[in-house]
Write an enzyme that holds these catalytic residues in place. Structure first.
Site, PDB file in Angstrom:
ATOM      1  N   ASP A  25     -25.895  -6.691 -11.342  1.00 49.26           N
ATOM      2  CA  ASP A  25     -26.612  -7.171 -10.170  1.00 49.26           C
ATOM      3  C   ASP A  25     -28.089  -6.778 -10.200  1.00 49.26           C
ATOM      4  OD1 ASP A  25     -26.605  -8.254  -7.345  1.00 49.26           O
ATOM      5  OD2 ASP A  25     -27.180  -6.186  -6.924  1.00 49.26           O
ATOM      6  N   GLU A  80     -28.340 -10.336 -13.775  1.00 45.99           N
ATOM      7  CA  GLU A  80     -29.004 -11.138 -12.740  1.00 45.99           C
ATOM      8  C   GLU A  80     -30.423 -10.598 -12.644  1.00 45.99           C
ATOM      9  OE1 GLU A  80     -29.351 -12.023  -7.991  1.00 45.99           O
ATOM     10  OE2 GLU A  80     -28.448 -10.182  -8.719  1.00 45.99           O
TER      11      GLU A  80
END
Length: 614
Positions: free
Chosen positions: A262, A299
């Site tokens: 993330d 990401e």
């Protein structure tokens, strides 16, 4: 030299449980067994590690850590928190689970067709077991990988998962450690890879006791969530080890195939070797030990190819990264939205550039960011970019959580599907998009601290200020907000939704069966665009038969001509305008030639194939 040291409670049959804690500022650390109030003193070792073996302690034992004979806390490296983020930790025996996936062959990245899902809202029950029971639906759809939003223990029973505070403990309300293992085992039996979303850029606020153990955070940087995790300050070797051990745990003990990292742009590290590179190197060591490959997907909103470039070329060596530019180009073009970061997008030529080069902003000026942004990804293989038209962030971070279903026409949903699934990149769907789910996907939490709940509410309102959205944001703390976000699976009783799902199935089948898409890449791609008609030509010429797709990204029928540089006859193999896919059943020629004119239905995808390209 990297610090690599196991943390937490590690049980070995016949030997007992070895407890290891990093607490460099503590004068004494003890394990308190909650079942009999027995105290196990730990011995201090180098760098502030504390360790001790208890031969009598086995699986299921509940324990806490006692710092300096007074402060009692759960284990930061806990593998199970059945009573929530404030309760005791539990010893887990990772050797006990009976795996049946010994013959599983991990899929190469170019074969991934990812389906992102949130365990709590994917089904009414919201458990790993219910995901298992619904795997036949995903097999029928044709997906090859599921991506689980974070499952690390978070406060309460409702959360996206990014407020987790025990990175190695599997959420109790989803089914705990064994529940996750059963899901992974079932996926592998069905030929489906498992991607797990992990969060190494911050921890949630409630139940976050890390700072009481050591300098896990630094004052050097601030993030949207407060102080940054300490990846490059004093004592950072041990913080890095904490998260590296977490990654290895998922891959080794839970048989996870890939990790989605993330928001890596919030992993702030100015050291000579970035944390992401060290993580990649440690994962490669695990690959060598186990004899199986693993995949790391980042990401990132940096448009920085260093993340995915090989280590020998100065990169961090990760396999892939999400492409925000592709999503934004598709979304702005299809919806016409131009506020917030969508103000940088909305032109057909930008989608053309994303398809050919990977990034739209590759070292050019961004009006939204007010600076030059990005790097050139032209030479990076297409598989390194995960693309989508919807995901949890882009839907859930809208004020009302509207899916694309609510923003564009039914026919335009099929255009979005074609752009993703016929692109050369690694495609990802967001749960429910394949049949046009109409329920929103909203942001939800279940914190116990009233002040924190109010802070979350205010924070969400501030996030939406850059967008021209109307209305009142739903209450993140409300259980109704959570229930509203659950899938309805309307395709089971709605013909329109079933037809959309059938179109997704046809696209996925084509992607899996067409030689031209078996190893899709930008080097064998021709893309041309007509901004006047909003028609996009996409030709895959890697392997025969070649594919030629015409996208009419316009709500009116449009005339266009086949590219003159291609030859031979192109035979139609798929059209979104067919009545079986809910189209208007407009007659289209079954065969076309170079330079020939064709009238395309409004908002449509039409695919042709040929064995020859001149």
């Amino acid at each position: 030299m990297s610090i690599t040291r196991d943390l937490g409670a590690h049980y070995t049959p016949g030997r007992g449980t070895l407890f290891t804690v990093w607490a460099p500022t503590a004068g004494q650390v003890d394990v308190l067994l909650k079942d009999n109030d027995k105290l196990i003193p730990l011995q201090r070792e180098a760098f502030g590690y504390w360790t001790g073996l208890s031969e009598e302690t086995g699986p299921g034992a509940r324990y806490t850590l006692q710092l300096d004979e007074e402060m009692e806390r759960p284990d930061p490296a806990s593998h199970f928190q059945p009573d929530g983020v404030h309760g005791p930790s539990v010893v887990v025996d990772h050797t006990a689970f009976q795996w049946t996936d010994r013959h599983w062959k991990p899929l190469p990245l170019e074969q991934y067709i990812i389906y992102e899902l949130h365990v709590g809202t994917f089904s009414e029950e919201g458990t790993f077991q219910d995901v298992i029971e619904k795997l036949p639906e995903l097999i029928d759809l044709g997906i090859t990988a599921i991506e689980l939003m974070p499952v690390a223990q978070f406060p309460g029973s409702r959360n996206w998962g990014y407020d987790g505070v025990y990175p190695s403990a599997v959420q109790e309300s989803y089914g705990g450690p064994d529940g996750l293992k059963k899901l992974v085992d079932a996926c592998h039996a069905a030929g489906i890879a498992v991607v797990l979303d992990v969060v190494y850029n911050h921890l949630g606020p409630e139940g976050n006791y890390l700072n009481e153990f050591g300098p896990y955070f630094t004052n050097k940087y601030n993030t949207p969530w407060g102080k940054a995790l300490n990846f490059d300050d004093a004592h950072s070797d041990h913080v890095r080890n904490f998260f590296i051990q977490n990654a290895l745990l998922w891959l080794r003990d839970y048989h996870i195939d890939a990790l989605r990292l993330d928001a890596v742009h919030a992993i702030l590290d100015t050291g000579a070797k970035h944390f992401l590179q060290e993580l990649q190197e440690q994962v490669e060591h695990l690959e060598q030990q186990l004899g199986r490959p693993f995949i790391l997907i980042a990401e990132s909103d940096l448009n920085d190819v260093r993340i995915i470039n090989p280590i020998e070329k100065g990169g961090y060596g990760l396999a892939a990264q999400w492409s925000d530019d592709f999503h934004h180009a598709v979304h702005a073009l299809l919806t016409g939205e131009d506020s917030g970061y969508y103000s940088d997008f909305g032109k057909l030529e930008q989608l053309q550039k994303a398809l050919l080069h990977g990034f739209v902003y590759d070292g050019i000026y961004s009006e939204h960011r007010k600076r030059t942004f990005g790097s050139d990804a032209t030479t990076n293989p297409a598989r390194q970019f995960v693309v989508c038209s919807q995901n949890h962030d882009q839907v859930g971070n809208r004020m009302l959580g509207e899916r694309l279903t609510k923003l564009v026409s039914y026919d335009m949903l099929k255009v979005a599907a074609g752009l993703v699934l016929l692109s050369p990149f690694t495609p990802m769907l967001f749960m429910g998009e394949e049949y046009g789910e109409e329920n929103p996907f909203l942001y939800f939490v279940s914190h116990s601290d009233k002040d924190l709940v109010e802070a979350v509410r205010n924070g969400r309102r501030e996030e939406f200020s850059a967008f021209a959205w109307q209305g009142e944001a739903p209450d993140p703390q409300s259980e109704e907000t959570f229930n509203q976000s659950k899938l309805q699976r309307t395709y089971k009783h709605s013909e329109k939704h079933r037809q959309l799902r059938d179109f997704y199935k046809a696209l996925i089948k084509l992607r899996k069966s067409a030689p031209a898409l078996s190893h899709p890449d930008k080097t064998h791609l021709h893309v041309s665009a007509d901004s006047h008609t909003q028609v996009l030509h996409l030709i895959h010429s890697g392997e025969s038969p070649y594919l030629y797709t015409l996208f009419n990204i316009n709500n009116q029928p449009q005339k266009t001509s086949m590219v003159k540089e291609v030859g031979a006859a192109w035979k139609q193999v798929l059209s979104s305008a067919e009545s079986k896919y809910g189209g208007a059943s407009m007659d289209l020629p079954q065969e076309l030639h170079a330079g020939q004119e064709i009238e395309l239905p409004a908002a449509s995808v039409t695919v042709f194939q040929s064995n020859i390209i001149l």
